[in-house]
Scaffold this motif. Structure first.
Motif, PDB file in Angstrom:
ATOM      1  N   LYS A 108     -27.385   5.276 -24.416  1.00 25.87           N
ATOM      2  CA  LYS A 108     -27.759   6.335 -25.356  1.00 25.87           C
ATOM      3  C   LYS A 108     -29.065   6.988 -24.928  1.00 25.87           C
ATOM      4  CE  LYS A 108     -25.623   4.769 -29.598  1.00 25.87           C
ATOM      5  NZ  LYS A 108     -25.840   3.780 -30.654  1.00 25.87           N
ATOM      6  N   LYS A 109     -30.087   6.154 -24.697  1.00 23.35           N
ATOM      7  CA  LYS A 109     -31.357   6.713 -24.240  1.00 23.35           C
ATOM      8  C   LYS A 109     -32.018   5.733 -23.263  1.00 23.35           C
ATOM      9  CE  LYS A 109     -33.951   5.038 -28.249  1.00 23.35           C
ATOM     10  NZ  LYS A 109     -33.111   4.414 -29.211  1.00 23.35           N
ATOM     11  N   ILE A 110     -32.886   6.297 -22.435  1.00 21.61           N
ATOM     12  CA  ILE A 110     -33.542   5.480 -21.426  1.00 21.61           C
ATOM     13  C   ILE A 110     -35.047   5.477 -21.712  1.00 21.61           C
ATOM     14  CG2 ILE A 110     -33.892   5.145 -18.937  1.00 21.61           C
ATOM     15  CD1 ILE A 110     -31.301   7.154 -18.823  1.00 21.61           C
ATOM     16  N   PRO A 111     -35.556   4.366 -22.278  1.00 20.77           N
ATOM     17  CA  PRO A 111     -36.987   4.325 -22.581  1.00 20.77           C
ATOM     18  C   PRO A 111     -37.817   4.527 -21.308  1.00 20.77           C
ATOM     19  CG  PRO A 111     -35.837   2.385 -23.436  1.00 20.77           C
ATOM     20  CD  PRO A 111     -34.869   3.116 -22.590  1.00 20.77           C
ATOM     21  N   LEU A 112     -38.995   5.111 -21.486  1.00 25.21           N
ATOM     22  CA  LEU A 112     -39.860   5.425 -20.352  1.00 25.21           C
ATOM     23  C   LEU A 112     -40.136   4.201 -19.478  1.00 25.21           C
ATOM     24  CD1 LEU A 112     -41.459   7.781 -19.164  1.00 25.21           C
ATOM     25  CD2 LEU A 112     -43.449   6.945 -20.436  1.00 25.21           C
ATOM     26  N   GLN A 113     -40.387   3.063 -20.136  1.00 25.16           N
ATOM     27  CA  GLN A 113     -40.703   1.849 -19.373  1.00 25.16           C
ATOM     28  C   GLN A 113     -39.515   1.413 -18.510  1.00 25.16           C
ATOM     29  OE1 GLN A 113     -42.078  -1.025 -22.348  1.00 25.16           O
ATOM     30  NE2 GLN A 113     -44.056  -0.907 -21.330  1.00 25.16           N
ATOM     31  N   ALA A 114     -38.307   1.546 -19.078  1.00 25.73           N
ATOM     32  CA  ALA A 114     -37.107   1.177 -18.315  1.00 25.73           C
ATOM     33  C   ALA A 114     -36.980   2.097 -17.114  1.00 25.73           C
ATOM     34  CB  ALA A 114     -35.877   1.282 -19.206  1.00 25.73           C
ATOM     35  N   SER A 115     -37.226   3.359 -17.343  1.00 28.32           N
ATOM     36  CA  SER A 115     -37.088   4.341 -16.284  1.00 28.32           C
ATOM     37  C   SER A 115     -38.103   4.090 -15.154  1.00 28.32           C
ATOM     38  CB  SER A 115     -37.228   5.712 -16.949  1.00 28.32           C
ATOM     39  OG  SER A 115     -37.624   6.643 -16.084  1.00 28.32           O
ATOM     40  N   LEU A 116     -39.306   3.646 -15.533  1.00 20.84           N
ATOM     41  CA  LEU A 116     -40.326   3.281 -14.529  1.00 20.84           C
ATOM     42  C   LEU A 116     -39.814   2.170 -13.612  1.00 20.84           C
ATOM     43  CD1 LEU A 116     -43.768   2.911 -16.380  1.00 20.84           C
ATOM     44  CD2 LEU A 116     -43.343   4.073 -14.199  1.00 20.84           C
ATOM     45  N   LEU A 117     -39.214   1.146 -14.231  1.00 22.13           N
ATOM     46  CA  LEU A 117     -38.725   0.007 -13.443  1.00 22.13           C
ATOM     47  C   LEU A 117     -37.561   0.411 -12.546  1.00 22.13           C
ATOM     48  CD1 LEU A 117     -38.874  -3.055 -15.884  1.00 22.13           C
ATOM     49  CD2 LEU A 117     -40.611  -2.209 -14.294  1.00 22.13           C
ATOM     50  N   CYS A 118     -36.653   1.239 -13.089  1.00 24.05           N
ATOM     51  CA  CYS A 118     -35.504   1.681 -12.278  1.00 24.05           C
ATOM     52  C   CYS A 118     -36.002   2.424 -11.039  1.00 24.05           C
ATOM     53  CB  CYS A 118     -34.592   2.628 -13.056  1.00 24.05           C
ATOM     54  SG  CYS A 118     -33.918   1.882 -14.515  1.00 24.05           S
ATOM     55  N   LYS A 119     -36.970   3.310 -11.255  1.00 23.89           N
ATOM     56  CA  LYS A 119     -37.477   4.102 -10.115  1.00 23.89           C
ATOM     57  C   LYS A 119     -38.092   3.199  -9.065  1.00 23.89           C
ATOM     58  CE  LYS A 119     -38.237   8.569 -12.182  1.00 23.89           C
ATOM     59  NZ  LYS A 119     -38.896   8.730 -13.473  1.00 23.89           N
ATOM     60  N   HIS A 120     -38.751   2.165  -9.508  1.00 24.52           N
ATOM     61  CA  HIS A 120     -39.459   1.311  -8.559  1.00 24.52           C
ATOM     62  C   HIS A 120     -38.567   0.269  -7.894  1.00 24.52           C
ATOM     63  CE1 HIS A 120     -42.468  -1.586  -7.047  1.00 24.52           C
ATOM     64  NE2 HIS A 120     -43.114  -0.475  -6.791  1.00 24.52           N
ATOM     65  N   PHE A 121     -37.657  -0.325  -8.665  1.00 18.41           N
ATOM     66  CA  PHE A 121     -36.922  -1.490  -8.136  1.00 18.41           C
ATOM     67  C   PHE A 121     -35.474  -1.197  -7.731  1.00 18.41           C
ATOM     68  CE2 PHE A 121     -40.331  -3.509 -10.639  1.00 18.41           C
ATOM     69  CZ  PHE A 121     -40.863  -4.350  -9.672  1.00 18.41           C
ATOM     70  N   TRP A 122     -34.938  -0.055  -8.061  1.00 18.63           N
ATOM     71  CA  TRP A 122     -33.549   0.249  -7.681  1.00 18.63           C
ATOM     72  C   TRP A 122     -33.515   1.066  -6.409  1.00 18.63           C
ATOM     73  CZ3 TRP A 122     -30.790   1.994 -12.852  1.00 18.63           C
ATOM     74  CH2 TRP A 122     -30.531   0.844 -13.628  1.00 18.63           C
ATOM     75  N   PRO A 123     -32.517   0.899  -5.557  1.00 18.42           N
ATOM     76  CA  PRO A 123     -31.488  -0.132  -5.684  1.00 18.42           C
ATOM     77  C   PRO A 123     -32.076  -1.507  -5.396  1.00 18.42           C
ATOM     78  CG  PRO A 123     -31.220   1.074  -3.620  1.00 18.42           C
ATOM     79  CD  PRO A 123     -32.338   1.737  -4.353  1.00 18.42           C
ATOM     80  N   GLY A 124     -31.613  -2.519  -6.141  1.00 22.09           N
ATOM     81  CA  GLY A 124     -32.129  -3.873  -5.942  1.00 22.09           C
ATOM     82  C   GLY A 124     -31.744  -4.808  -7.063  1.00 22.09           C
ATOM     83  N   PRO A 125     -32.259  -6.061  -6.992  1.00 26.01           N
ATOM     84  CA  PRO A 125     -31.765  -7.122  -7.884  1.00 26.01           C
ATOM     85  C   PRO A 125     -32.404  -7.136  -9.276  1.00 26.01           C
ATOM     86  CG  PRO A 125     -33.335  -8.028  -6.331  1.00 26.01           C
ATOM     87  CD  PRO A 125     -33.184  -6.578  -5.969  1.00 26.01           C
ATOM     88  N   LEU A 126     -32.400  -5.978  -9.930  1.00 22.07           N
ATOM     89  CA  LEU A 126     -32.937  -5.883 -11.291  1.00 22.07           C
ATOM     90  C   LEU A 126     -31.888  -5.292 -12.224  1.00 22.07           C
ATOM     91  CD1 LEU A 126     -35.427  -6.135 -13.181  1.00 22.07           C
ATOM     92  CD2 LEU A 126     -35.795  -3.695 -12.769  1.00 22.07           C
ATOM     93  N   THR A 127     -31.648  -5.985 -13.344  1.00 22.94           N
ATOM     94  CA  THR A 127     -30.699  -5.515 -14.355  1.00 22.94           C
ATOM     95  C   THR A 127     -31.469  -5.185 -15.622  1.00 22.94           C
ATOM     96  OG1 THR A 127     -28.928  -6.870 -13.436  1.00 22.94           O
ATOM     97  CG2 THR A 127     -28.686  -6.213 -15.743  1.00 22.94           C
ATOM     98  N   ILE A 128     -31.196  -4.006 -16.196  1.00 22.30           N
ATOM     99  CA  ILE A 128     -31.878  -3.648 -17.451  1.00 22.30           C
ATOM    100  C   ILE A 128     -30.845  -3.529 -18.577  1.00 22.30           C
ATOM    101  CG2 ILE A 128     -33.892  -2.491 -16.418  1.00 22.30           C
ATOM    102  CD1 ILE A 128     -32.434   0.144 -17.004  1.00 22.30           C
ATOM    103  N   VAL A 129     -31.228  -4.019 -19.750  1.00 18.47           N
ATOM    104  CA  VAL A 129     -30.331  -3.958 -20.905  1.00 18.47           C
ATOM    105  C   VAL A 129     -30.820  -2.842 -21.833  1.00 18.47           C
ATOM    106  CG1 VAL A 129     -29.422  -5.219 -22.902  1.00 18.47           C
ATOM    107  CG2 VAL A 129     -29.785  -6.415 -20.736  1.00 18.47           C
ATOM    108  N   LEU A 130     -29.893  -1.926 -22.155  1.00 16.66           N
ATOM    109  CA  LEU A 130     -30.223  -0.758 -22.980  1.00 16.66           C
ATOM    110  C   LEU A 130     -29.180  -0.610 -24.085  1.00 16.66           C
ATOM    111  CD1 LEU A 130     -30.956   1.709 -20.034  1.00 16.66           C
ATOM    112  CD2 LEU A 130     -32.667   0.587 -21.474  1.00 16.66           C
ATOM    113  N   GLU A 131     -29.415   0.350 -24.976  1.00 20.21           N
ATOM    114  CA  GLU A 131     -28.408   0.603 -26.016  1.00 20.21           C
ATOM    115  C   GLU A 131     -27.194   1.293 -25.406  1.00 20.21           C
ATOM    116  OE1 GLU A 131     -29.696   2.451 -29.698  1.00 20.21           O
ATOM    117  OE2 GLU A 131     -31.583   1.346 -29.453  1.00 20.21           O
ATOM    118  N   LYS A 132     -26.019   0.783 -25.740  1.00 19.11           N
ATOM    119  CA  LYS A 132     -24.777   1.264 -25.132  1.00 19.11           C
ATOM    120  C   LYS A 132     -24.250   2.518 -25.847  1.00 19.11           C
ATOM    121  CE  LYS A 132     -20.888  -1.078 -25.879  1.00 19.11           C
ATOM    122  NZ  LYS A 132     -19.896  -0.076 -26.269  1.00 19.11           N
TER     123      LYS A 132
END
Ligand code: TXA
Ligand code: MG
Length: 301
Positions: free
Chosen positions: A74-98
């Motif tokens: 539904k939405k991507i919180p800023l903090q989640a987006s920071l981690l995605c930019k830094h660690f993806w592609p790679g071994p990090l999974t984030i849980v968000l609202e579906k």
């Protein structure tokens, strides 16, 4: 530089199976996954059946492009987006609202997402042009598979195809962090550490408490477990052999690290070993991800 040859015809074959609603196994940099299109309910329910996985244990969706995230969440919180930019592609999974449109078989109100870095996994998702949900490609309760042969051992005759990408580089599952509650929660430790995540976020990450409503359901089951009993040994004199794992092996002992842990568990089972002894040094206990998997394997034995 290592040059890897990926057989493109096999990826096309795997895509064809996925389009027919047939799950296929593929390598990621962490462990092998058993995949189905996020949009194919019939194939997703086959995954639960094939693995004998409890229905309340949700699945991780794998994407190849950050744009696909908004199809799922539904939405991507800023903090989640920071981690995605830094660690993806790679071994990090984030849980968000579906998003509601995404099958409830994957998860009720939330969805776990990761972008793997393995070239075969990325190519498979790109060629299918849809996110792929994939739990580890083992039977529930068995150690995750870190090579194609491990998948074959558990799932032969149950799936059509295993894409062989050789042994996985990392060997244990991704770090899982949730952004569903008020503050980020570390649901599963992995190669990407809590400290590394906190450094990027410039804030602290908590562990879930037993009363946390969004605690990762998968962590309540006995996991990563060999048939053998596991004995944690705090000094060398306790260890009797013959099956000893150590970060610094001496003669006759086996090298323990994240790449070898599950392979040793599987080997112990093949040899009908009664007890696996693990040298529990302070260095091992400081390795949160590796020690977490060892503790999980000890539970309920
Ligand atoms: O490295 C990995 O993450 C591998 C590769 C194949 O990507 N996958 C993997 O999937 O380990 P699986 O299904 O074996 O473990 C997924 C973990 C489980 O503990 C599950 O409960 C948790 O992630 N999980 C999945 N969706 C979740 C959600 N919506 N909320 C909380 N936890 C979730
Ligand atoms: Mg698993």
């Amino acid at each position: 530089m290592d040059t890897e040859i990926v057989d493109f015809t096999q990826i096309q074959k795997a895509v064809a199976f996925l389009r027919e609603g047939k799950p296929v196994a593929f390598p990621t940099e962490t462990v092998y996954g058993l995949g189905a299109s996020v949009f194919c309910e019939a194939a997703i329910s086959k995954i639960f059946h094939i693995k004998n996985r409890p229905a309340d244990n949700p699945l991780i969706a794998h994407i190849s492009d950050i744009q696909q995230l908004s199809l799922l969440c539904k939405k991507i919180p800023l903090q989640a987006s920071l981690l995605c930019k830094h660690f993806w592609p790679g071994p990090l999974t984030i849980v968000l609202e579906k998003r509601e449109a995404i099958s409830k078989l994957i998860g009720l109100s939330t969805i776990a997402v990761r972008m793997p870095s393995h070239p075969i996994a990325l190519s498979l998702i790109r060629n299918l042009d849809e996110p792929i949900v994939a739990p580890s490609a083992n039977l529930s309760g068995k150690p995750s598979p870190t090579c194609a042969k491990d998948v074959f051992e558990d799932l032969q005759g149950k799936i059509e195809l295993i894409l062989d990408g050789g042994p996985c580089d990392i060997g244990i599952e991704s770090t899982v962090i949730s952004f569903v509650g008020e503050k980020p929660l570390l649901l599963r430790p992995g190669l990407i550490t809590k400290q590394e995540l906190e450094e990027q976020l410039q804030s602290e990450i908590a562990f879930p408490s037993d009363s946390t409503p969004h605690h990762s359901p998968g962590m309540k089951y006995r996991h990563y477990a060999p048939k053998a009993k596991i004995k944690l040994c705090y000094n060398k004199s306790e260890m009797q052999g013959p099956f000893i794992l150590s970060l610094q092996p001496q003669q006759g002992e086996k090298l323990l690290n994240s790449q070898t842990l599950y392979a040793h568990f599987r080997e112990a089972d093949r040899l009908n070993v009664e007890t696996i002894e693990i040298e529990c040094s302070s260095e091992l206990m400081q390795n949160a991800a590796l020690f977490n998997r060892i503790q999980k394997a000890c539970e309920g034995v």
